[in-house]
Design an enzyme around this catalytic site. Structure first.
Site: not given
Length: 342
Positions: A241, A286
């Site tokens: 990611s 996040k």
């Protein structure tokens, strides 16, 4: 020991047993929580790379097996997410195999990010595709017991294989009654392995009648040579990611312009060799991690509602952070190009 003392002892014994059960009994779930935003110029070093006034940062999510207490707590905390174990780990996959798979995918992500950044900066890079790395094996299928994690597939029935798409296309042409000879490299030794074909287990949601040898998540083994040289040290961070943010940090060091413009810039998203940004899990967590680390801008993938989910989380925590949608590396670069110096 008098009666009241015995009663007191029994009560404490029960409490200790319950606490132990709640703490140490694992459930068939993993729990994910907000991680951190990590400054990338501390882990990426391009030889002779330029300095910047701001920072590019990768964002992480903490993942761990859920116990009873964590399971209960997750019911009341939107940013503690429970995920069924079989959605995290493949069937029959050990913790060590899962961890190694995440590190392998991270290494592949770094390679793709480097390719994108060097090509965008018109710097010298030589790309060699060496075959397909085995990162997962389905228990009970033909490859089980014959292939090992880390095997490099270089030929299918004598025909050279360089990348994943080529391997999948070749194996997809066989039928259940067929066999195939794979040439593999294992610990610097080349060997041939004969495999049959079988239908995929129901859990893999394959089309009816679809057969395979039983490998999952194959990855193209790519090596690169760059000028200037580059070193990346991500310790034990796994997964793909951080690809987009890796590419931006590398590009920033390769070029004279300071693309941070003095801002603290976080983000997430996978990246492939063509610079396309893919979706990731845990986008809301996040956002929380980036906001807590003082990020002012956050790049979020558009695909799979990542951007919409990021906006929702940003609104919920009342962040001042600017959330920017991206589909490609070029989208991120164009946004930074028009950004005014801080």
């Amino acid at each position: 020991m008098n009666r009241s003392t015995k009663k007191f002892t029994y009560v404490w014994a029960i409490i200790i047993v319950l606490v132990a059960a709640f703490t140490f009994i694992d459930l068939p779930y993993y729990v994910t929580t907000p991680g951190e935003a990590r400054v990338l110029d501390e882990v990426i070093n391009v030889d002779g790379g330029s300095q910047d006034g701001g920072e590019f940062m990768l964002t992480t999510v903490r993942v761990g097996e859920a116990n009873v207490i964590q399971y209960i707590w997750a019911q009341f905390n939107e940013y503690h997410e429970l995920i069924e174990e079989d959605l995290i780990k493949r069937e029959g996959e050990s913790d060590e195999e899962y961890h190694q798979r995440q590190l392998d995918v991270m290494a592949n992500s770094q390679t793709s990010a480097t390719i994108v950044a060097y090509q965008a900066a018109s710097k010298d890079i030589t790309i060699t595709k060496n075959g397909v790395l085995v990162t997962g094996i389905i228990e009970g299928m033909p490859a089980d017991g014959k292939l090992e994690l880390g095997d490099l597939i270089v030929e299918v029935d004598g025909e050279k294989v360089e990348e994943t798409e080529q391997l999948l296309e070749q194996l997809g042409s066989y039928e259940k009654s067929d066999t195939v000879n794979l040439t593999i490299k294992r610990e610097d030794k080349e060997m041939k392995v004969e495999l049959g074909f079988a239908e995929f287990p129901e859990a893999y949601n394959a089309e009816d009648g679809k057969v395979g040898v039983g490998i999952t998540g194959p990855v193209t083994a790519t090596t690169i040579e760059t000028d200037p040289s580059i070193k990346i040290n991500t310790d034990e961070i796994g997964g793909p990611s951080a690809g987009l943010m890796f590419s931006l940090e590398i590009y920033n060091q390769l070029t004279e312009e300071d693309w941070t413009k003095g801002y603290e810039i976080a983000g997430t998203g996978t990246i492939n060799d063509e610079g396309e940004v893919g979706p990731i899990g845990g986008i809301k967590q996040k956002i929380v991690a980036a906001d807590g680390s003082g990020a002012e801008i956050f790049f979020a993938p558009v695909a799979h509602s990542n951007y919409d989910d990021a906006l929702e989380a940003g609104k919920d925590i009342d962040t001042d952070m600017k959330i920017v949608p991206v589909e490609t590396f070029e989208d991120a670069r164009e946004y930074l190009k028009q950004l005014k110096e801080k």
